[in-house]
Design a protein around this motif. Structure first.
Motif, PDB file in Angstrom:
ATOM      1  N   VAL A  35      24.080  19.502 -60.570  1.00  0.00           N
ATOM      2  CA  VAL A  35      24.087  18.067 -60.289  1.00  0.00           C
ATOM      3  C   VAL A  35      23.378  17.729 -58.981  1.00  0.00           C
ATOM      4  O   VAL A  35      23.371  16.568 -58.557  1.00  0.00           O
ATOM      5  CB  VAL A  35      25.524  17.510 -60.278  1.00  0.00           C
ATOM      6  N   ALA A  36      22.793  18.742 -58.348  1.00  0.00           N
ATOM      7  CA  ALA A  36      22.013  18.518 -57.123  1.00  0.00           C
ATOM      8  C   ALA A  36      20.803  19.439 -57.148  1.00  0.00           C
ATOM      9  O   ALA A  36      20.680  20.361 -56.339  1.00  0.00           O
ATOM     10  CB  ALA A  36      22.860  18.766 -55.883  1.00  0.00           C
ATOM     11  N   PRO A  37      19.870  19.217 -58.101  1.00  0.00           N
ATOM     12  CA  PRO A  37      18.734  20.125 -58.267  1.00  0.00           C
ATOM     13  C   PRO A  37      17.815  20.201 -57.053  1.00  0.00           C
ATOM     14  O   PRO A  37      17.035  21.151 -56.923  1.00  0.00           O
ATOM     15  CB  PRO A  37      17.996  19.540 -59.486  1.00  0.00           C
ATOM     16  N   ASP A  38      17.901  19.216 -56.158  1.00  0.00           N
ATOM     17  CA  ASP A  38      17.068  19.236 -54.964  1.00  0.00           C
ATOM     18  C   ASP A  38      17.615  20.172 -53.888  1.00  0.00           C
ATOM     19  O   ASP A  38      16.944  20.445 -52.886  1.00  0.00           O
ATOM     20  CB  ASP A  38      16.938  17.823 -54.386  1.00  0.00           C
ATOM     21  N   VAL A  39      18.841  20.647 -54.071  1.00  0.00           N
ATOM     22  CA  VAL A  39      19.470  21.567 -53.112  1.00  0.00           C
ATOM     23  C   VAL A  39      19.183  23.005 -53.526  1.00  0.00           C
ATOM     24  O   VAL A  39      19.443  23.388 -54.666  1.00  0.00           O
ATOM     25  CB  VAL A  39      20.996  21.332 -53.047  1.00  0.00           C
TER      26      VAL A  39
END
Length: 203
Positions: A35-39
């Motif tokens: 749910v946080a693919p940018d992390v």
């Protein structure tokens, strides 16, 4: 020297094999959601956030499994409970959680409130009724509990809970947010929950 190199190579291959096995065993969209693919996975904090609602029967059923994991989890994993607010009728229970946490009585009231609602079938949904039950359970003052339930601090915490749920696209409870990146539905992993958590944190 050759023996050492062979041993090191064997250990490395074994580690890679274990990692590959875990990756094959636990799959995105089946056991967890990113749910946080940018992390980046390498930057994950070793934290687990547990979303729940006292009125949720699935959350109640999950409590023993969660307690077992908490009893044996690694010391370097931080766990935080967060009462989800996915509906207006969830607010009083979130207020109860934050009030009891602030007053230092949650160790007496957390499981008791779950039991009262799901085991004893008590209709504890109105703030005044909840406050009185918490007072009877903990020995604290009902008026003080109600005051803390309605405090600005409680309102701010609930607003933060709502923002967090929206940020990570929370759709139901119980749910675990692992490393601020992966959302896990405990019902989809069952007894493998500890393995899934370690796998996600160690990627």
């Amino acid at each position: 020297m050759k023996r050492f190199i062979a041993l090191f190579a064997g250990l490395t291959l074994g580690l890679l094999s274990s990692l590959a096995s875990a990756q094959a065993k636990f799959q995105e969209h089946k056991h967890y959601e990113d749910v946080a693919p940018d992390v980046a996975a390498k930057d994950l904090p070793r934290t687990v956030t547990g979303f729940f609602w006292y009125g949720c029967s699935h959350c109640y059923a999950f409590e023993p499994t969660l307690d077992k994991w908490l009893e044996h989890k690694s010391d370097n994993i931080e766990f935080v409970r967060v009462p989800a607010v996915l509906g207006r009728n969830w607010v009083p229970h979130a207020q109860a959680f934050y009030a009891t946490e602030k007053m230092g009585i949650s160790d007496k009231t957390h499981r008791a409130l779950f039991d009262a609602i799901h085991k004893d079938r008590k209709p504890l949904f109105a703030p005044a009724d909840i406050a009185q039950f918490l007072a009877d359970t903990s020995g604290a003052d009902a008026a003080e509990i109600l005051m803390n339930m309605n405090s600005q601090e409680s309102r701010d915490a609930i607003a933060q809970s709502i923002d967090t749920a929206q940020k990570y696209r929370l759709r139901g409870v119980p749910a675990l947010l692992v490393g601020g990146k992966y959302l896990v539905d405990p019902g989809s992993v069952g007894e493998e929950l500890p393995e899934v958590i370690e796998f996600l944190l160690d990627q």
